[in-house]
Design a protein around this motif. Structure first.
Motif, PDB file in Angstrom:
ATOM      1  N   ILE A   1      -5.167  -1.040  13.249  1.00 24.58           N
ATOM      2  CA  ILE A   1      -5.475   0.201  12.541  1.00 24.58           C
ATOM      3  C   ILE A   1      -4.589   0.249  11.303  1.00 24.58           C
ATOM      4  O   ILE A   1      -3.368   0.368  11.410  1.00 24.58           O
ATOM      5  CB  ILE A   1      -5.204   1.437  13.435  1.00 24.58           C
ATOM      6  CG1 ILE A   1      -6.012   1.332  14.734  1.00 24.58           C
ATOM      7  CG2 ILE A   1      -5.541   2.712  12.690  1.00 24.58           C
ATOM      8  CD1 ILE A   1      -5.621   2.359  15.773  1.00 24.58           C
ATOM      9  N   ASP A   2      -5.192   0.140  10.141  1.00 26.91           N
ATOM     10  CA  ASP A   2      -4.453   0.079   8.881  1.00 26.91           C
ATOM     11  C   ASP A   2      -4.637   1.378   8.116  1.00 26.91           C
ATOM     12  O   ASP A   2      -5.722   1.675   7.603  1.00 26.91           O
ATOM     13  CB  ASP A   2      -4.938  -1.114   8.045  1.00 26.91           C
ATOM     14  CG  ASP A   2      -4.025  -1.383   6.859  1.00 26.91           C
ATOM     15  OD1 ASP A   2      -3.137  -0.553   6.594  1.00 26.91           O
ATOM     16  OD2 ASP A   2      -4.202  -2.421   6.198  1.00 26.91           O
ATOM     17  N   ASN A   3      -3.580   2.168   8.044  1.00 29.84           N
ATOM     18  CA  ASN A   3      -3.589   3.397   7.261  1.00 29.84           C
ATOM     19  C   ASN A   3      -2.927   3.091   5.922  1.00 29.84           C
ATOM     20  O   ASN A   3      -1.713   3.182   5.775  1.00 29.84           O
ATOM     21  CB  ASN A   3      -2.835   4.503   8.012  1.00 29.84           C
ATOM     22  CG  ASN A   3      -2.944   5.856   7.337  1.00 29.84           C
ATOM     23  OD1 ASN A   3      -3.175   5.951   6.126  1.00 29.84           O
ATOM     24  ND2 ASN A   3      -2.779   6.918   8.118  1.00 29.84           N
ATOM     25  N   GLU A   4      -3.728   2.685   4.938  1.00 25.46           N
ATOM     26  CA  GLU A   4      -3.186   2.235   3.661  1.00 25.46           C
ATOM     27  C   GLU A   4      -2.525   3.364   2.888  1.00 25.46           C
ATOM     28  O   GLU A   4      -1.557   3.129   2.157  1.00 25.46           O
ATOM     29  CB  GLU A   4      -4.290   1.586   2.828  1.00 25.46           C
ATOM     30  CG  GLU A   4      -4.829   0.301   3.434  1.00 25.46           C
ATOM     31  CD  GLU A   4      -5.780  -0.428   2.503  1.00 25.46           C
ATOM     32  OE1 GLU A   4      -6.045   0.120   1.405  1.00 25.46           O
ATOM     33  OE2 GLU A   4      -6.241  -1.524   2.856  1.00 25.46           O
ATOM     34  N   ASP A   5      -3.042   4.581   3.003  1.00 30.36           N
ATOM     35  CA  ASP A   5      -2.459   5.700   2.249  1.00 30.36           C
ATOM     36  C   ASP A   5      -1.013   5.942   2.645  1.00 30.36           C
ATOM     37  O   ASP A   5      -0.179   6.279   1.798  1.00 30.36           O
ATOM     38  CB  ASP A   5      -3.283   6.976   2.464  1.00 30.36           C
ATOM     39  CG  ASP A   5      -4.664   6.871   1.841  1.00 30.36           C
ATOM     40  OD1 ASP A   5      -4.823   6.045   0.916  1.00 30.36           O
ATOM     41  OD2 ASP A   5      -5.587   7.595   2.285  1.00 30.36           O
ATOM     42  N   ASP A   6      -0.715   5.792   3.931  1.00 30.77           N
ATOM     43  CA  ASP A   6       0.657   5.990   4.417  1.00 30.77           C
ATOM     44  C   ASP A   6       1.434   4.688   4.510  1.00 30.77           C
ATOM     45  O   ASP A   6       2.579   4.681   4.964  1.00 30.77           O
ATOM     46  CB  ASP A   6       0.633   6.661   5.793  1.00 30.77           C
ATOM     47  CG  ASP A   6       0.070   8.079   5.740  1.00 30.77           C
ATOM     48  OD1 ASP A   6       0.177   8.701   4.673  1.00 30.77           O
ATOM     49  OD2 ASP A   6      -0.477   8.532   6.757  1.00 30.77           O
ATOM     50  N   ASP A   7       0.813   3.576   4.106  1.00 35.64           N
ATOM     51  CA  ASP A   7       1.415   2.248   4.219  1.00 35.64           C
ATOM     52  C   ASP A   7       1.913   2.021   5.642  1.00 35.64           C
ATOM     53  O   ASP A   7       3.081   1.726   5.893  1.00 35.64           O
ATOM     54  CB  ASP A   7       2.569   2.082   3.219  1.00 35.64           C
ATOM     55  CG  ASP A   7       2.887   0.620   2.968  1.00 35.64           C
ATOM     56  OD1 ASP A   7       2.119  -0.241   3.419  1.00 35.64           O
ATOM     57  OD2 ASP A   7       3.914   0.335   2.329  1.00 35.64           O
ATOM     58  N   ARG A   8       0.953   2.125   6.577  1.00 32.73           N
ATOM     59  CA  ARG A   8       1.278   2.058   8.004  1.00 32.73           C
ATOM     60  C   ARG A   8       0.217   1.217   8.707  1.00 32.73           C
ATOM     61  O   ARG A   8      -0.971   1.427   8.516  1.00 32.73           O
ATOM     62  CB  ARG A   8       1.314   3.466   8.576  1.00 32.73           C
ATOM     63  CG  ARG A   8       1.642   3.565  10.069  1.00 32.73           C
ATOM     64  CD  ARG A   8       1.612   5.047  10.456  1.00 32.73           C
ATOM     65  NE  ARG A   8       2.025   5.274  11.820  1.00 32.73           N
ATOM     66  CZ  ARG A   8       1.210   5.230  12.866  1.00 32.73           C
ATOM     67  NH1 ARG A   8      -0.077   4.948  12.699  1.00 32.73           N
ATOM     68  NH2 ARG A   8       1.669   5.473  14.082  1.00 32.73           N
ATOM     69  N   ILE A   9       0.668   0.261   9.510  1.00 36.77           N
ATOM     70  CA  ILE A   9      -0.249  -0.563  10.311  1.00 36.77           C
ATOM     71  C   ILE A   9       0.110  -0.407  11.779  1.00 36.77           C
ATOM     72  O   ILE A   9       1.293  -0.456  12.150  1.00 36.77           O
ATOM     73  CB  ILE A   9      -0.171  -2.044   9.900  1.00 36.77           C
ATOM     74  CG1 ILE A   9      -1.027  -2.294   8.661  1.00 36.77           C
ATOM     75  CG2 ILE A   9      -0.646  -2.955  11.008  1.00 36.77           C
ATOM     76  CD1 ILE A   9      -1.150  -3.752   8.291  1.00 36.77           C
ATOM     77  N   GLU A  10      -0.897  -0.222  12.588  1.00 38.10           N
ATOM     78  CA  GLU A  10      -0.707  -0.131  14.034  1.00 38.10           C
ATOM     79  C   GLU A  10      -1.507  -1.252  14.690  1.00 38.10           C
ATOM     80  O   GLU A  10      -2.694  -1.419  14.414  1.00 38.10           O
ATOM     81  CB  GLU A  10      -1.167   1.234  14.543  1.00 38.10           C
ATOM     82  CG  GLU A  10      -0.962   1.435  16.035  1.00 38.10           C
ATOM     83  CD  GLU A  10      -1.335   2.838  16.493  1.00 38.10           C
ATOM     84  OE1 GLU A  10      -1.811   2.971  17.635  1.00 38.10           O
ATOM     85  OE2 GLU A  10      -1.137   3.792  15.692  1.00 38.10           O
TER      86      GLU A  10
ATOM     87  N   THR B   1       5.741   0.128   9.126  1.00 40.86           N
ATOM     88  CA  THR B   1       5.633   0.953   7.931  1.00 40.86           C
ATOM     89  C   THR B   1       6.276   0.246   6.740  1.00 40.86           C
ATOM     90  O   THR B   1       7.174  -0.582   6.885  1.00 40.86           O
ATOM     91  CB  THR B   1       6.294   2.324   8.132  1.00 40.86           C
ATOM     92  OG1 THR B   1       7.695   2.138   8.415  1.00 40.86           O
ATOM     93  CG2 THR B   1       5.660   3.078   9.286  1.00 40.86           C
TER      94      THR B   1
ATOM     95  N   ARG C   1       0.846  -1.184   0.000  1.00 47.12           N
ATOM     96  CA  ARG C   1       0.000   0.000   0.000  1.00 47.12           C
ATOM     97  C   ARG C   1       0.887   1.241   0.000  1.00 47.12           C
ATOM     98  O   ARG C   1       2.097   1.153  -0.078  1.00 47.12           O
ATOM     99  CB  ARG C   1      -0.938   0.001   1.211  1.00 47.12           C
ATOM    100  CG  ARG C   1      -1.928  -1.170   1.225  1.00 47.12           C
ATOM    101  CD  ARG C   1      -2.885  -1.113   0.046  1.00 47.12           C
ATOM    102  NE  ARG C   1      -3.850  -2.211   0.087  1.00 47.12           N
ATOM    103  CZ  ARG C   1      -3.728  -3.356  -0.565  1.00 47.12           C
ATOM    104  NH1 ARG C   1      -2.626  -3.577  -1.296  1.00 47.12           N
ATOM    105  NH2 ARG C   1      -4.652  -4.275  -0.490  1.00 47.12           N
TER     106      ARG C   1
END
Length: 851
Positions: free
Chosen positions: A504-513, A461, A400
């Protein structure tokens, strides 16, 4: 009609069976006539210490006729034990019936000078062994499987067969990569390559392998290797995938890498896009609104996520990709299929794209090989847009973020398949690398009766976020919760989930928490060495798990040590204490060309923070740096675990140890041991009886047996007490001025600790003296034991009273009462017995023997 029908059915069955056998391309034939002469010495034997699995290879012969497209193999295995019957009595030969024929020539058992022929076509089982199906690869390989009967210890098993045919995808151009050794010893080894003199071959050897001998045989050029008693190289653990210590030979007909590139360009030629592919390209263009970056990103996501990975690599399709239209229609393909589809879609919108070959095992070491198309195991895409280079793995799922977040595995070098481009390799580099950030926060109660809490926040990330998406997508939330829970149970014992796993998956920033919350049911543990003190042991295991394993200095490695690369971890542990805390703020900083580790502890009020960062710069640690790494790792290990102490009576914290050793106290220990040993030796020379009198003391029996047990147990117990004293740690000395006590004097506390140390060492030396006196039945033993019992009682009583006074304790602890009671009971029984017993007076009568 009724008579003809069974005959017709039988005929059809025979035709079907014959057709099936022909399709599997298996038959029994005489040995080929093109072989070059070879006479092994079958009377030689290997060193028995090198033989494993119960057998050894008496002969390994392989002759390859390039012009005939045939490989002849001849083996003789010598069974030396029952284990060899189990491990060597099966024959397995793999081949691809699409373009290969398997011709078996002989299977013999030699037993006491007799030959037993076991070659029977009906005994072979031709099985389709798709071992790679778990990796979604269908190769079409078959295995000819034969179970030998009546194999005995001492037998020789001889077999010979030929595989004819080669993959047409290589256009009858020769390449080969082979070893000159095996994991087991080989007594007689022969390897030859037979070619027409007009065919020019190039050779390169690795790890001390010799170049071939050349000779003309029957007007053919023969390259051969003949050796005896070949030993297997020592296996190396924890080495990088590209490391290989086996003697290896590479042969190739390709002159340079441009020939390989042109071959790849021919193999990857594709027809113009069909209607379906044109429609998909048009759809991507519409959705991208003429923005090529958006188009490229959408094309990557489509091929990665909507075209599933599945490879049907039969025949020439082991290296030739299917057409993009076919891949689009069937919606699956392997690495080369997906890469070609992606490159085709990118080119359709004016974006430069080309397939590139890489090797996931040899990585950057692939440049050390001679040019050959069959040394690669993976295909990716190289693209260029707006003067930026992109390396794309079309088989990666769940990537992502934008193009700037696009990452690739550590392939290091790639061969771009473009005849108009570079004649050779191009470094495979990431635009950016991701990171793993972990926060572990502990909340500790003020006593053992209450539970503590642990909250964990993990942030991933780029490539680490991609890996986590893949993991989460292929397992249930419950399975992941149990996996994470068991991880912390193994470290901290009784742990349960406080709230469900949150992702919590922030696909736009390619970041998973990922957030985890646990209850620690018994975080504080009773300290067995200290009265009324409880401990909490925190461990930085997430960092320990990613540090490369290492051997001790005495186990010298000859291979580099593998490291995870690229890798970056930021790891913070915070401990919320019951009250204000203090620690020794000792930092650790290590940096070199291969890795960097930094540790910074801090404390604010009741919050203790342990902050670690670890980063790697290469995929390995070279051999000449391993000694340094071992030293660094031992330093690091001292900072991966901390024990925090809590005094339940004083309601005040004690120390968070620095894990360092107080070398002054070690020296003082040696000094005390020397002084007390000197006095013990002087006492040993004292006698009560005259030295010239001859004595014959009775054997130890009766109650003295129980005394003997106690005498031998005491030094072990005292030594255990000594090595477990906290006095050897720097931390206890650094924290003395912070402890609340009745003396209000740090110097007095230091004196009390040193006095306690001297007393324990005195008792240890005294114990050893008693053991010696007891074994020699010395006349001084009874009085020496009485003195020791009195000393033991007085010393422990004084130590407990001093402890209670310093820490203002009014009540005696149960452990203190138990120690004094045991000493009093021992004194009440043993002192009168030693002074009054006739058995004692008759047994311990030996004087010191003076020279």
């Amino acid at each position: 009609m009724y008579r003809i029908l069974p005959i017709l059915i039988l005929f059809m069955c025979c035709v079907t069976a014959r057709s099936s056998a022909q399709q599997k391309n298996f038959s029994i034939t005489p040995e080929p006539s093109w072989r070059v002469p070879y006479k092994p010495d079958l009377k030689q034997e290997p060193d028995a210490r090198d033989v494993s699995n119960g057998y050894y290879m008496l002969l390994f012969e392989e002759q390859q006729h390039v012009e005939q497209s045939a490989i002849y193999r001849h083996e003789i295995k010598q069974i030396v034990s029952e284990a060899g019957i189990q491990n060597a009595a099966e024959i397995k030969v793999d081949y691809d019936p699409v373009y290969e024929k398997l011709l078996f020539h002989k299977i013999l058992i030699r037993r006491k000078g007799k030959l037993i022929n076991q070659l029977q076509a009906s005994k072979f089982k031709i099985l389709q062994q798709e071992d790679d199906l778990s990796r979604f690869i269908y190769s079409g390989l078959y295995t000819a499987y034969y179970i030998l009967e009546d194999v005995r210890k001492g037998d020789q098993i001889e077999l010979a067969y030929t595989i004819e045919g080669n993959n047409p995808i290589f256009e009858h151009k020769f390449t080969s990569l082979f070893y000159l050794a095996s994991p087991s010893p080989i007594v007689n080894f022969h390897r030859s390559i037979i070619t027409d003199p007009s065919r020019e071959l190039f050779f390169k050897t690795f790890n001390g392998a010799p170049m071939p001998d050349r000779q003309m045989v029957n007007n053919m050029q023969v390259y051969k290797w003949e050796m005896t008693n070949i030993q297997a190289p020592e296996p190396e653990e924890d080495a990088p995938s590209w490391y290989d210590n086996y003697p290896t030979v590479q042969a190739t007909e390709y002159r340079d890498w441009m020939e390989v590139i042109k071959w790849g360009d021919r193999v990857n030629k594709i027809p113009p896009p069909g209607a379906a592919l044109k429609a998909k390209i048009a759809e991507l263009k519409r959705e991208s609104h003429k923005n090529k970056e958006t188009y490229m990103l959408k094309a990557i996501r489509f091929v990665q996520d909507d075209i599933r990975y599945m490879g049907i690599e039969m025949g020439e399709y082991s290296h030739r990709p299917n057409t993009p239209d076919k891949i689009l229609m069937q919606r699956f393909g392997d690495c080369k299929d997906k890469s070609l589809l992606l490159a085709t879609i990118l080119k359709a919108n004016g974006i430069y794209a080309s397939m590139a070959y890489v090797d996931s095992y040899n990585k950057g070491r692939v440049v050390d090989f001679l040019p050959a198309p069959d040394i690669f195991d993976h295909a990716i895409v190289y693209a260029r847009l707006n003067d930026k280079d992109y390396w794309i793995d079309a088989t990666t799922s769940f990537q992502r973020g934008n193009l700037a977040a696009l990452t690739i595995s550590d392939f290091q070098q790639g061969l771009i398949i473009d005849p108009a481009g570079k004649n050779g390799f191009t470094p495979v580099k990431n635009i950016a690398n991701g990171k793993t950030v972990v926060y572990e926060h502990f909340q500790l109660p003020s006593d053992q009766s209450n539970a503590g809490r642990l909250s964990v926040t993990s942030i991933f990330t780029m490539q680490y976020a991609d890996d986590q998406r893949d993991l989460l997508a292929n397992s249930s939330r419950k399975d992941n919760e149990n996996t994470f829970l068991n991880y912390y149970k193994n470290i901290y014992g009784s742990v349960s989930i406080d709230s469900s796993l949150r992702v919590i998956d922030n696909e736009d920033d390619d970041r998973i928490e990922i957030r985890e919350n646990y209850l620690l049911h018994t975080p504080w543990k009773t300290d067995s060495a200290r009265i009324n003190r409880i401990d909490f042991n925190v461990k930085a295991n997430l960092l320990r798990d990613v540090l490369p394993a290492y051997a001790e200095e005495e186990d010298k490695k000859t291979a580099p040590l593998e490291m995870r690369y690229p890798f970056s971890q930021d790891y913070t542990i915070t401990i919320e204490m019951p009250s204000a805390w203090s620690i020794n703020e000792e930092e650790l900083h290590i940096r070199n060309p291969y890795y960097a580790l930094h540790f910074v502890p801090s404390v604010k009020d009741n919050i203790v923070t342990l902050h670690y960062t670890f980063e790697t710069y290469q995929d390995h640690i070279p051999v000449n740096f391993l000694d340094t790494y071992i030293k660094d790792r031992k330093k690091i290990d001292d900072f991966l675990g901390f024990v925090f102490y809590w005094d339940m009576e004083g309601k005040a914290q004690s120390e968070a140890p620095s894990q360092g050793i107080n070398w002054f106290i070690i020296g003082l220990t040696i000094f005390f041991a020397g002084v007390f040993t000197h006095h013990a030796l002087r006492f040993y020379k004292i006698s009560i009886q005259p030295a010239q009198t001859a004595y014959y003391p009775p054997a130890i029996n009766g109650f003295l047996v129980l005394v003997a047990i106690g005498i031998f147990v005491m030094p072990v117990h005292t030594f255990y007490t000594l090595i477990n004293m906290d006095i050897f740690s720097n931390n206890i000395w650094l924290q003395l001025d912070k402890l609340t006590n009745a003396t209000h004097s740090t110097s007095l506390l230091q004196l009390l600790l040193v006095t306690e140390l001297a007393g324990v060492i005195c008792m240890l030396v005294f114990n050893l003296l008693l053991v010696s006196l007891f074994l020699k039945k010395r006349d001084t033993f009874p009085k020496a034991l009485v003195v020791f019992i009195v000393f033991y009682l007085v010393f422990n009583l004084a130590d407990i009273l001093a402890f209670n006074y310093v820490y203002e304790r009014k009540d005696w602890a149960d452990a203190s009462i138990q120690i004094i009671m045991q000493a009093c009971i021992a004194a009440a029984i043993l002192i009168p017995y030693m002074l009054k017993s006739r058995q004692v007076k008759e047994t311990f009568i030996m004087p010191y023997e003076r020279n």
